[in-house]
Design a protein around this motif. Structure first.
Motif, PDB file in Angstrom:
ATOM      1  N   PHE A  28      54.979  32.437  59.666  1.00 25.25           N
ATOM      2  CA  PHE A  28      53.629  31.899  59.499  1.00 25.25           C
ATOM      3  C   PHE A  28      53.347  31.702  58.018  1.00 25.25           C
ATOM      4  O   PHE A  28      53.460  32.627  57.230  1.00 25.25           O
ATOM      5  N   HIS A  29      52.973  30.499  57.654  1.00 23.66           N
ATOM      6  CA  HIS A  29      52.609  30.219  56.268  1.00 23.66           C
ATOM      7  C   HIS A  29      51.102  30.397  56.150  1.00 23.66           C
ATOM      8  O   HIS A  29      50.331  29.619  56.698  1.00 23.66           O
ATOM      9  N   VAL A  30      50.723  31.456  55.451  1.00 25.93           N
ATOM     10  CA  VAL A  30      49.312  31.831  55.358  1.00 25.93           C
ATOM     11  C   VAL A  30      48.848  31.762  53.907  1.00 25.93           C
ATOM     12  O   VAL A  30      49.641  31.601  52.977  1.00 25.93           O
ATOM     13  N   ASP A  31      47.568  31.926  53.737  1.00 23.89           N
ATOM     14  CA  ASP A  31      46.922  31.948  52.431  1.00 23.89           C
ATOM     15  C   ASP A  31      47.510  33.082  51.576  1.00 23.89           C
ATOM     16  O   ASP A  31      47.876  34.133  52.106  1.00 23.89           O
ATOM     17  N   PRO A  32      47.595  32.907  50.252  1.00 22.83           N
ATOM     18  CA  PRO A  32      48.095  33.990  49.397  1.00 22.83           C
ATOM     19  C   PRO A  32      47.299  35.286  49.529  1.00 22.83           C
ATOM     20  O   PRO A  32      47.838  36.370  49.343  1.00 22.83           O
ATOM     21  N   PHE A  33      46.014  35.179  49.880  1.00 23.73           N
ATOM     22  CA  PHE A  33      45.202  36.380  50.071  1.00 23.73           C
ATOM     23  C   PHE A  33      45.729  37.207  51.248  1.00 23.73           C
ATOM     24  O   PHE A  33      45.829  38.427  51.163  1.00 23.73           O
ATOM     25  N   VAL A  34      46.090  36.547  52.342  1.00 19.53           N
ATOM     26  CA  VAL A  34      46.640  37.245  53.514  1.00 19.53           C
ATOM     27  C   VAL A  34      47.992  37.849  53.162  1.00 19.53           C
ATOM     28  O   VAL A  34      48.304  38.978  53.548  1.00 19.53           O
ATOM     29  N   LYS A  35      48.801  37.105  52.412  1.00 17.91           N
ATOM     30  CA  LYS A  35      50.091  37.640  51.970  1.00 17.91           C
ATOM     31  C   LYS A  35      49.891  38.914  51.158  1.00 17.91           C
ATOM     32  O   LYS A  35      50.613  39.904  51.328  1.00 17.91           O
ATOM     33  N   ALA A  36      48.896  38.885  50.271  1.00 17.68           N
ATOM     34  CA  ALA A  36      48.620  40.063  49.446  1.00 17.68           C
ATOM     35  C   ALA A  36      48.167  41.242  50.304  1.00 17.68           C
ATOM     36  O   ALA A  36      48.580  42.380  50.062  1.00 17.68           O
ATOM     37  N   LEU A  37      47.338  40.982  51.305  1.00 18.05           N
ATOM     38  CA  LEU A  37      46.887  42.062  52.191  1.00 18.05           C
ATOM     39  C   LEU A  37      48.050  42.690  52.949  1.00 18.05           C
ATOM     40  O   LEU A  37      48.117  43.913  53.099  1.00 18.05           O
ATOM     41  N   GLY A  70      53.646  43.530  42.622  1.00 15.66           N
ATOM     42  CA  GLY A  70      52.727  42.671  43.369  1.00 15.66           C
ATOM     43  C   GLY A  70      51.891  41.792  42.467  1.00 15.66           C
ATOM     44  O   GLY A  70      51.664  40.613  42.757  1.00 15.66           O
ATOM     45  N   VAL A  71      51.439  42.346  41.351  1.00 10.93           N
ATOM     46  CA  VAL A  71      50.634  41.554  40.412  1.00 10.93           C
ATOM     47  C   VAL A  71      51.484  40.446  39.798  1.00 10.93           C
ATOM     48  O   VAL A  71      51.064  39.287  39.718  1.00 10.93           O
ATOM     49  N   ILE A  72      52.695  40.781  39.388  1.00  8.49           N
ATOM     50  CA  ILE A  72      53.576  39.772  38.794  1.00  8.49           C
ATOM     51  C   ILE A  72      53.891  38.681  39.806  1.00  8.49           C
ATOM     52  O   ILE A  72      53.808  37.485  39.503  1.00  8.49           O
ATOM     53  N   ASN A  73      54.246  39.072  41.019  1.00  7.25           N
ATOM     54  CA  ASN A  73      54.570  38.098  42.051  1.00  7.25           C
ATOM     55  C   ASN A  73      53.344  37.273  42.444  1.00  7.25           C
ATOM     56  O   ASN A  73      53.440  36.066  42.670  1.00  7.25           O
ATOM     57  N   GLY A  74      52.185  37.896  42.532  1.00  5.80           N
ATOM     58  CA  GLY A  74      50.971  37.187  42.891  1.00  5.80           C
ATOM     59  C   GLY A  74      50.591  36.146  41.850  1.00  5.80           C
ATOM     60  O   GLY A  74      50.197  35.035  42.173  1.00  5.80           O
ATOM     61  N   ARG A  75      50.730  36.513  40.566  1.00  6.27           N
ATOM     62  CA  ARG A  75      50.441  35.545  39.512  1.00  6.27           C
ATOM     63  C   ARG A  75      51.398  34.367  39.578  1.00  6.27           C
ATOM     64  O   ARG A  75      51.006  33.227  39.349  1.00  6.27           O
TER      65      ARG A  75
END
Length: 80
Positions: A28-37, A70-75
């Motif tokens: 499932f390709h979801v929003d980055p916010f869902v990925k972060a959660l 997570g911060v590095i990957n999220g950025r």
């Protein structure tokens, strides 16, 4: 017996969540916010498990490394 089921079932649940939502080839390709959660849920659960097993130093170090990663990957995801 419940401990054995939890010991096998919870890692399988983490693998399933990661494969469905967070892996590079996620189903499932979801929003980055869902990925972060999902990432926060999996990694924080692992850190809590280390703490419960009587390894607080490992738990804290794992949580720090996971948060920085997570911060590095999220950025990187928001940049692309």
């Amino acid at each position: 017996m419940p401990g054995v089921l939890l010991g096998i079932g919870l890692p399988l649940l983490a693998i399933l969540l990661w494969g469905l939502f967070r892996s590079p080839k996620a189903v499932f390709h979801v929003d980055p916010f869902v990925k972060a959660l999902v990432e926060i849920a999996v990694f924080s659960t692992a850190a809590i498990a280390w703490w419960i097993m009587g390894q607080p130093v490992v738990a804290v170090l794992f949580a720090i490394v996971a948060a920085v990663s997570g911060v590095i990957n999220g950025r990187r995801e928001f940049r692309d």
